[in-house]
Motif scaffolding. Structure first.
Motif, PDB file in Angstrom:
ATOM      1  N   GLY A  87      -6.828  11.822 -12.518  1.00 57.26           N
ATOM      2  CA  GLY A  87      -8.029  10.551 -12.055  1.00 57.26           C
ATOM      3  C   GLY A  87      -9.089  11.147 -13.132  1.00 57.26           C
ATOM      4  N   GLY A  88     -10.170  10.301 -13.768  1.00 58.31           N
ATOM      5  CA  GLY A  88     -10.689  10.648 -14.636  1.00 58.31           C
ATOM      6  C   GLY A  88     -12.129  10.348 -14.151  1.00 58.31           C
ATOM      7  N   VAL A 135      -9.962  23.823 -17.812  1.00 59.40           N
ATOM      8  CA  VAL A 135      -9.109  24.851 -17.007  1.00 59.40           C
ATOM      9  C   VAL A 135      -8.670  25.608 -16.956  1.00 59.40           C
ATOM     10  CG1 VAL A 135      -7.631  22.192 -18.116  1.00 59.40           C
ATOM     11  CG2 VAL A 135      -7.484  24.213 -18.752  1.00 59.40           C
ATOM     12  N   PRO A 136      -7.896  26.349 -15.612  1.00 62.10           N
ATOM     13  CA  PRO A 136      -7.161  27.043 -16.006  1.00 62.10           C
ATOM     14  C   PRO A 136      -7.202  28.384 -16.379  1.00 62.10           C
ATOM     15  CG  PRO A 136      -7.079  25.963 -13.942  1.00 62.10           C
ATOM     16  CD  PRO A 136      -7.132  24.687 -14.691  1.00 62.10           C
ATOM     17  N   PRO A 137      -7.304  29.728 -16.759  1.00 60.43           N
ATOM     18  CA  PRO A 137      -7.191  30.417 -18.064  1.00 60.43           C
ATOM     19  C   PRO A 137      -5.959  30.689 -18.323  1.00 60.43           C
ATOM     20  CG  PRO A 137      -7.754  31.794 -16.044  1.00 60.43           C
ATOM     21  CD  PRO A 137      -7.935  30.032 -14.915  1.00 60.43           C
ATOM     22  N   VAL A 197     -11.277  18.634 -20.921  1.00 62.43           N
ATOM     23  CA  VAL A 197     -10.161  18.216 -20.382  1.00 62.43           C
ATOM     24  C   VAL A 197     -10.128  19.788 -18.762  1.00 62.43           C
ATOM     25  CG1 VAL A 197      -7.876  19.355 -20.636  1.00 62.43           C
ATOM     26  CG2 VAL A 197      -9.075  18.503 -22.825  1.00 62.43           C
ATOM     27  N   GLY A 198      -9.334  18.512 -17.675  1.00 59.59           N
ATOM     28  CA  GLY A 198      -9.517  19.172 -16.462  1.00 59.59           C
ATOM     29  C   GLY A 198     -10.944  18.692 -16.300  1.00 59.59           C
ATOM     30  N   LEU A 207     -19.526  11.431 -24.108  1.00 59.37           N
ATOM     31  CA  LEU A 207     -18.016  11.725 -23.259  1.00 59.37           C
ATOM     32  C   LEU A 207     -17.571  11.049 -23.226  1.00 59.37           C
ATOM     33  CD1 LEU A 207     -16.507  13.705 -21.689  1.00 59.37           C
ATOM     34  CD2 LEU A 207     -17.922  12.758 -19.494  1.00 59.37           C
ATOM     35  N   ALA A 208     -16.775  11.351 -24.450  1.00 56.35           N
ATOM     36  CA  ALA A 208     -15.072   9.889 -25.168  1.00 56.35           C
ATOM     37  C   ALA A 208     -14.782  10.030 -24.040  1.00 56.35           C
ATOM     38  CB  ALA A 208     -15.691  10.142 -27.046  1.00 56.35           C
ATOM     39  N   ALA A 209     -13.777  10.880 -24.300  1.00 55.86           N
ATOM     40  CA  ALA A 209     -12.610  10.584 -23.016  1.00 55.86           C
ATOM     41  C   ALA A 209     -12.307  11.726 -22.398  1.00 55.86           C
ATOM     42  CB  ALA A 209     -11.351  10.963 -24.344  1.00 55.86           C
ATOM     43  N   THR A 210     -11.299  11.753 -21.545  1.00 62.10           N
ATOM     44  CA  THR A 210     -10.900  12.873 -20.788  1.00 62.10           C
ATOM     45  C   THR A 210      -9.806  13.070 -20.801  1.00 62.10           C
ATOM     46  OG1 THR A 210     -11.116  11.250 -18.454  1.00 62.10           O
ATOM     47  CG2 THR A 210     -12.877  13.093 -18.527  1.00 62.10           C
TER      48      THR A 210
END
Length: 309
Positions: free
Chosen positions: A40-41, A68-70, A10-11, A32-35
């Motif tokens: 954009g992935g 992702v950011p905190p 994620v991110g 890596l099954a998904a983003t």
């Protein structure tokens, strides 16, 4: 060999493309099954616009890695844990200590793995430094972490917003090493934080720590460093001196063989995550975040010149 673990990343920003994706692609333990990304992935990998959509569509994915950011991370982690997924947290593990404690309790109740990662602890020289210091009496230790924010966080406004940590975003890497290698814990005794007049987070920090044996322990972080970048920890003991440089990648000390090597921090993080998932355990060490929280609580604020890209 065990079946590979499926993960959703994620991110898909700079840290994901520079570190997470290469580490996952090189590790047979992971698929890596998904983003999850609105911008954009990854070619050949299914991408989702948001996390709830992915959790609903892909119940087969057992692990969620949050890069992702905190500030938005808590809600995402809580949703993933609530859906029964194991969760790996980029550093820092949250925007506040309370969030991290809440996630830890939620993961324990759900019976899933939560891993708060500290990538700098995986640098080549850190284990050697920890072993060397364990056998000696510390007299003095100095952390110098100075880098160019324009080089490492180009145009990233979130780091200057409340919760973005400012210079503590890299500084917490130094604190993660400090809390790993010291035989006895220290606590913050003084801090001075430099805030640009137009920003919510500091651009520099000076820290002093109280050591139970009376050693002088201090740190300086600065985001205004141009030219060569500095990520060093130097220690003086009753039996010689030690230096960790290059962010912990290089170890030099009196009476010890030198240690250095290529960057393997993120591959080691994912190897550790695989171990934790298969063992059914979690790892949530918040010691580096405690120092950051104490710095914002105890620190004296100085306003310095505005920062613009």
């Amino acid at each position: 060999m065990a079946e590979p673990l499926s993960v959703a990343l994620v991110g898909i920003g700079k840290i994901a493309r520079d570190q997470h994706i290469p580490a996952l692609n090189a590790d047979p333990d992971w698929t890596l099954a998904a983003t999850v990304s609105r911008s954009g992935g990854v070619d050949g990998v299914e991408n989702f616009a948001d996390l709830p959509q992915m959790l609903e569509a892909r119940p087969d994915i057992g692990v969620v890695s949050l890069a992702v950011p905190p500030v938005p991370r808590f809600a995402m982690a809580a949703a993933a844990i609530g859906a029964g997924r194991h969760v790996m947290l980029e550093k820092p593990p949250g925007a506040t200590l309370a969030e991290c404690h809440a996630l830890s309790a939620q993961a324990q109740a759900a019976g899933v793995t939560l891993h708060a990662t500290w990538h700098s602890r995986m640098a080549h020289g850190v284990a050697a430094a920890k072993e060397w210091l364990a056998e000696r009496e510390l007299k003095r230790l100095r952390v110098t972490w100075k880098e160019d924010v324009r080089r490492w966080h180009p145009g990233q406004e979130w780091i200057w917003q409340a919760g973005g940590l400012g210079v503590f975003d890299p500084g917490i890497n130094a604190l993660s090493i400090l809390t790993e290698i010291l035989p006895a814990p220290v606590h913050l005794s003084r801090a001075v934080l430099d805030f640009p007049g137009n920003r919510d987070t500091p651009i520099a920090a000076e820290l002093d720590f109280a050591h139970p044996g009376g050693a002088e322990v201090s740190a300086v972080f600065d985001w205004r460093q141009e030219g060569p970048q500095t990520w060093d920890i130097e220690a003086e003991t009753d039996a010689g001196t030690m230096r960790l440089s290059d962010g912990g990648a290089t170890f030099r000390a009196e009476g010890a063989a030198p240690v250095e090597g290529p960057d393997r921090e993120y591959p080691r993080l994912y190897a550790r995550m695989a171990e934790l998932v298969r063992a059914g355990t979690s790892e949530v060490d918040l010691a580096p975040m405690v120092h950051v929280a104490d710095a914002f609580t105890l620190g004296r604020r100085r306003v310095v010149e505005p920062f613009d890209w």
